[in-house]
Design a protein around this motif. Sequence first.
Motif, short mmCIF file in Angstrom:
data_model
loop_
_atom_site.label_atom_id
_atom_site.label_comp_id
_atom_site.label_asym_id
_atom_site.label_seq_id
_atom_site.Cartn_x
_atom_site.Cartn_y
_atom_site.Cartn_z
N ASN A 459 0.83 -1.21 0.00
CA ASN A 459 0.00 0.00 0.00
C ASN A 459 0.86 1.26 0.00
O ASN A 459 0.61 2.21 -0.75
CB ASN A 459 -0.90 0.00 1.25
CG ASN A 459 -2.36 0.09 0.90
OD1 ASN A 459 -2.77 0.90 0.07
ND2 ASN A 459 -3.17 -0.74 1.51
N ASN A 463 1.19 4.11 -2.91
CA ASN A 463 1.04 5.55 -2.67
C ASN A 463 2.20 6.33 -3.28
O ASN A 463 2.01 7.41 -3.86
CB ASN A 463 0.97 5.84 -1.17
CG ASN A 463 -0.31 5.35 -0.54
OD1 ASN A 463 -1.30 5.13 -1.22
ND2 ASN A 463 -0.31 5.17 0.77
N SER A 466 1.89 6.38 -7.04
CA SER A 466 0.81 7.29 -7.41
C SER A 466 1.29 8.74 -7.35
O SER A 466 0.98 9.55 -8.24
CB SER A 466 -0.38 7.09 -6.48
OG SER A 466 -1.47 7.87 -6.88
N TYR A 478 -1.59 -1.81 -5.32
CA TYR A 478 -2.87 -1.71 -4.60
C TYR A 478 -3.67 -2.99 -4.74
O TYR A 478 -4.27 -3.49 -3.78
CB TYR A 478 -3.71 -0.54 -5.13
CG TYR A 478 -3.33 0.83 -4.62
CD1 TYR A 478 -3.01 1.04 -3.27
CD2 TYR A 478 -3.31 1.92 -5.48
CE1 TYR A 478 -2.68 2.31 -2.82
CE2 TYR A 478 -2.98 3.20 -5.02
CZ TYR A 478 -2.66 3.39 -3.69
OH TYR A 478 -2.35 4.64 -3.23
N THR A 503 -7.65 0.31 1.61
CA THR A 503 -7.05 0.05 0.30
C THR A 503 -8.02 0.41 -0.82
O THR A 503 -7.62 0.95 -1.86
CB THR A 503 -6.62 -1.43 0.19
OG1 THR A 503 -5.88 -1.79 1.35
CG2 THR A 503 -5.75 -1.64 -1.04
N ASN A 505 -10.19 2.76 -0.64
CA ASN A 505 -10.14 4.22 -0.66
C ASN A 505 -8.95 4.72 -1.48
O ASN A 505 -9.07 5.61 -2.32
CB ASN A 505 -10.05 4.72 0.78
CG ASN A 505 -10.23 6.21 0.90
OD1 ASN A 505 -11.31 6.74 0.77
ND2 ASN A 505 -9.14 6.91 1.13
N ASN A 506 -7.78 4.10 -1.25
CA ASN A 506 -6.57 4.50 -2.00
C ASN A 506 -6.72 4.21 -3.49
O ASN A 506 -6.31 5.02 -4.34
CB ASN A 506 -5.34 3.78 -1.45
CG ASN A 506 -4.96 4.25 -0.07
OD1 ASN A 506 -5.44 5.29 0.39
ND2 ASN A 506 -4.11 3.51 0.61
N ASN A 552 -13.88 12.09 0.75
CA ASN A 552 -13.27 11.67 -0.53
C ASN A 552 -14.33 11.49 -1.62
O ASN A 552 -14.11 11.84 -2.79
CB ASN A 552 -12.48 10.38 -0.35
CG ASN A 552 -11.23 10.58 0.49
OD1 ASN A 552 -10.78 11.71 0.67
ND2 ASN A 552 -10.67 9.51 1.00
#
Length: 777
Positions: A459, A463, A466, A478, A503, A505-506, A552
């Motif tokens: 994760n 990030n 990304s 992810y 995860t 959400n990410n 979000n």
Amino acid sequence: MEPLSSFAINIAAGIALNLWDCSTSGVDKQIQIAFNAALKDWSVNSGIRGRNEARFKNILKDYLKNSDGIVKDDTDKEVIDFLKLFEKRIAENQTAFNYLLSVNNKNRYDELTSQLFKIGEQLSQMIKAANIDPRDLEDYLNKLPFNKNKEQVEKKIDELYKQRSVSLEVKEILTIAAKKVYERTGELSAEIEYLKATGNPDLAETLKRIKIAIENREPDALSEIYENYKKKEKENKIALLKELIKSADIIFAYNEAIKFYSELIDIEPTAENYFNYAHFLQRFNFIDGASIEYEKALKIYRELAREKPGTYLPDVAMTLNNLAVLQKNKNEFPQALEKYEEALKIRRELARVNPKTYLPDVAGTLNNLAILQKNKNEFPQALEKYEEALKIRKELARVNPGTYLPDVATTLNNLAVLHSAKNEFPQALEKYEEALKIYREIAKVTPGTYLPDIAMTLNNLANLHSAKNEFPQALKKYEEALKIYRELARVNPKTYLPDVAMTLNNLAILQKDKNEFTQALEKHEEALKIRRELARENPGTYLPDVAMTLNNLAILQKNKNEFPQALEKYEEALKIRRELARVNPKTYLPDVATTLNNLAVLHSDKNEFPQALEKYEEALKIYRELTRVNPKTYLPDVAMTLNNLAVLQKNKNEFPQALEKYEEALKIYRELAMVNPGTYLPYVAVTLNNLAVLQKNKNEFPQALEKYEEALMIRTVLARENPEKYEIDYSKMLIMGVVVFNKNKTNLHKAKKILEKYPNVFRAQSLLKVINTIENE
């Protein structure tokens, strides 16, 4: 009868003093019986014994902590006399005597002390390492036939595993938990027989009922036992409460355990009891209650340490450390910093005398301090602490990799997070990959324990990819993390469903950045559904996550121009965060300000300027108040809100007010960038760019050009050093130069060449369309 070695006597004394836990049926109890009998032999006068017993135990504890397992010539005479009496009494207990006969040399002593410590900690360490909610295990334990024999219980555990009702790590934990239940009932059986033989049939009968309650897993029966025993004398009541706490904890009956702890502390308010109660509350996320109990323990330990620093200073440091962890989680940074620094000072002093014992504690406190300083944006100080902790842990892992390699990986992960926050992506990538490699290696041996760590590191790596606009790599990480968490959650939903939601959400944020709104919406909605369900059972823990997901989702819906839906989500998130902040303002006021900022942006996009202004001003007021206590943490938020306010005022043609806000924001960002340029120079460039647009609108061309040129220079350097992160922003500046300041159109070709490298990034593709429009005019 063959005499016991001095090594064996040391092992026995360590078990009797609760420094170790043999966890072998009958042995612990027989050693305790022999120990108590030897104390009576040492002084038959109960008055003398009562006055000196605590002092004598401390002398013995000090000796054991600093010895190599051998009685030395300079050992306190009382210790030597007692050890002789202790050996005689052990010889009367055959099971314990036979167990200790094999301890006849230093190698066996070292091996056994290591095993004893590991056995005592095994179950809690496995649960913690596997990141399993202890309350999840209660459901599985209820399925096991403890009122039958051990073989049938083991058979049932195997059946659950073969039916895929439990994972490998849960099977391992259930096996250990079942072993402990039988060891516990074995201990109770031994004590029951002893009590009968020594003329205490009432307590024997009570322990028999406790044994039956454990075998039948009847937590309510434990409470009933205690209610019937309340009138007994103080000493027996304390002993019973401790037995009840251990038994309730074994079967995860935490409500009963809390009641027993409260009763115990009323009768015996010792530092040890306060600390154990605080640690228990912390394990079950009762944060405020844990803080109160740690404070009580700390006060007593400090008093004890004044008289016996060698004995009690480690307890002072441990309590300070645990208290600081809680205060950090509540955003009480000054208080947490004070506690960590005092704990570190104590542990450094202890490690100078005894490095093997206390260096791991030094590294742990350094790591915790670094996390706090990173949260306060004190990056140089955090880096220094992490690197010292990493150095210590790597040295420890060279000697004992099985114990300390996981700590090395944890510190590498934390260091990578820090490098990422400073936009030092190559260093962050190196640390994450080293941590992932370690976790994958140790997971080959114990997959159930370290799979969650693999998912967590994946994760973090995603990030990072990304942030560098490396979307395919981020997606791959992810998806692997999500697959692991879904598998873990299938068996342990209470523990791992929060990670599934995180995860998802990410992933949704990544898909939003790729302009894949449908897929992003699907992920956010699944995450929200999970978090709402979790919050129904445990609102204190999961309502903040519900608010974050709503926030979000609202951002996504605003980007889709679905303003009514976005407004609804923001307002629900704000309502939740205001309620949380009423109870715990230090923790949740920053989230209130964040949502106010987002709501203001939405109102501004809808040209609802009065509503936007109201929200920005409330957010700014909150951040300014927070900055008075924690300036390094919240000054960036003050600058960000000033920037947003200035944009609003510029759009309202309130140029003087906008200029004032931009200049204050720029001043803050310049000061922050002097300390942490990697983090804050990009914000300096953004603010300069905004100022340039404002001054251009005011027809102040020389000043506007000056700001544009400085912003371009900063972004040129950033793009050169970190192209994946900053090339798109640099290209945008090149386009702006052509459109706004009549720069050479060859800059469009340069920007186009850069942007074509990012086919998966929506921002890059949007800018390419702008270039094509300009070229076709």
